[in-house]
Design an enzyme around this catalytic site. Structure first.
Site, PDB file in Angstrom:
ATOM      1  N   CYS A   7      17.118   7.229   6.708  1.00 47.95           N
ATOM      2  CA  CYS A   7      16.170   6.541   5.821  1.00 47.95           C
ATOM      3  C   CYS A   7      15.167   5.721   6.644  1.00 47.95           C
ATOM      4  CB  CYS A   7      16.948   5.623   4.868  1.00 47.95           C
ATOM      5  SG  CYS A   7      15.907   4.467   3.972  1.00 47.95           S
ATOM      6  N   HIS A 102      12.386  -0.345  -3.233  1.00 47.84           N
ATOM      7  CA  HIS A 102      11.385  -1.292  -2.719  1.00 47.84           C
ATOM      8  C   HIS A 102      10.474  -1.736  -3.845  1.00 47.84           C
ATOM      9  CE1 HIS A 102       9.909   2.834  -2.221  1.00 47.84           C
ATOM     10  NE2 HIS A 102       8.700   2.366  -2.503  1.00 47.84           N
ATOM     11  N   HIS A 104       6.770  -3.071  -4.571  1.00 47.92           N
ATOM     12  CA  HIS A 104       5.413  -3.315  -4.079  1.00 47.92           C
ATOM     13  C   HIS A 104       4.924  -4.634  -4.687  1.00 47.92           C
ATOM     14  CE1 HIS A 104       4.513   1.010  -2.920  1.00 47.92           C
ATOM     15  NE2 HIS A 104       5.512   1.209  -3.759  1.00 47.92           N
TER      16      HIS A 104
HETATM   17  P1  AMP Z   1       6.658   4.634  -3.070  1.00 45.07           P
HETATM   18  O1  AMP Z   1       5.677   5.701  -3.476  1.00 45.07           O
HETATM   19  O2  AMP Z   1       6.844   3.596  -4.123  1.00 45.07           O
HETATM   20  O3  AMP Z   1       7.954   5.223  -2.580  1.00 45.07           O
HETATM   21  O4  AMP Z   1       5.969   3.870  -1.885  1.00 45.07           O
HETATM   22  C1  AMP Z   1       6.332   3.989  -0.538  1.00 45.07           C
HETATM   23  C2  AMP Z   1       5.397   3.106   0.237  1.00 45.07           C
HETATM   24  O5  AMP Z   1       5.904   2.972   1.546  1.00 45.07           O
HETATM   25  C3  AMP Z   1       3.969   3.652   0.354  1.00 45.07           C
HETATM   26  O6  AMP Z   1       3.060   2.705  -0.190  1.00 45.07           O
HETATM   27  C4  AMP Z   1       3.801   3.832   1.870  1.00 45.07           C
HETATM   28  O7  AMP Z   1       2.485   3.534   2.310  1.00 45.07           O
HETATM   29  C5  AMP Z   1       4.825   2.870   2.441  1.00 45.07           C
HETATM   30  N1  AMP Z   1       5.317   3.207   3.760  1.00 45.07           N
HETATM   31  C6  AMP Z   1       5.806   4.384   4.197  1.00 45.07           C
HETATM   32  N2  AMP Z   1       6.180   4.308   5.481  1.00 45.07           N
HETATM   33  C7  AMP Z   1       5.930   3.045   5.877  1.00 45.07           C
HETATM   34  C8  AMP Z   1       6.109   2.335   7.108  1.00 45.07           C
HETATM   35  N3  AMP Z   1       6.604   2.914   8.191  1.00 45.07           N
HETATM   36  N4  AMP Z   1       5.730   1.034   7.153  1.00 45.07           N
HETATM   37  C9  AMP Z   1       5.203   0.424   6.066  1.00 45.07           C
HETATM   38  N5  AMP Z   1       5.038   1.036   4.871  1.00 45.07           N
HETATM   39  C10 AMP Z   1       5.377   2.333   4.781  1.00 45.07           C
END
Ligand code: AMP
Length: 115
Positions: A7, A102, A104
């Site tokens: 993950c 997570h 946002h």
């Molecule tokens: P979700 O579509 O709700 O699963 O959002 C996943 C979020 O994780 C997206 O907004 C991505 O830009 C962010 N994300 C993915 N990889 C990373 C990373 N390595 N560091 C920071 N954010 C990330």
């Protein structure tokens, strides 16, 4: 603590992938989204691996409460004083891309890139 070696967010928790951290304690980590929708866009995650909101039970209620309750302080600390959005995506139809729960938190002056 539950950890999934495949993950990406567990790797961020473990320090194996770099992140721009905004807050950390024993059970939660906050870091800036790599592809921000808004001038301020952070992700609040539990350090323990919980794949989606479908895995959440009443036992997680205090943790989820803490995640939501820290949003206003975080936003104020980042200069966001005119409103913000909180969002948790779940599963395929919920457009969840990363399989680790997570939240946002997005704010700052509009226009935003998305959302
Ligand atoms: P979700 O579509 O709700 O699963 O959002 C996943 C979020 O994780 C997206 O907004 C991505 O830009 C962010 N994300 C993915 N990889 C990373 C990373 N390595 N560091 C920071 N954010 C990330």
């Amino acid at each position: 603590m539950n950890h999934d070696p495949n993950c990406i967010f567990c790797k961020i928790v473990a320090g194996q992938i770099p992140s721009r951290k905004a807050f950390e304690d024993d059970e939660l980590l906050v870091f800036h989204d790599i592809a921000p929708w808004a001038p301020v866009h952070v992700l609040i995650i539990p350090k323990a691996h919980v794949a989606t909101m479908y895995e959440v039970t009443q036992d997680h209620a205090p943790l989820l409460g803490r995640m939501l309750a820290m949003a206003p302080k975080l936003m104020r600390e980042h200069g966001v004083t005119n409103g913000f959005r909180t969002l948790i995506n779940t599963g395929e139809d919920g457009r969840q891309e990363v399989q680790h729960v997570h939240m946002h938190v997005m704010g700052g002056p509009r226009p935003w890139a998305k959302g």
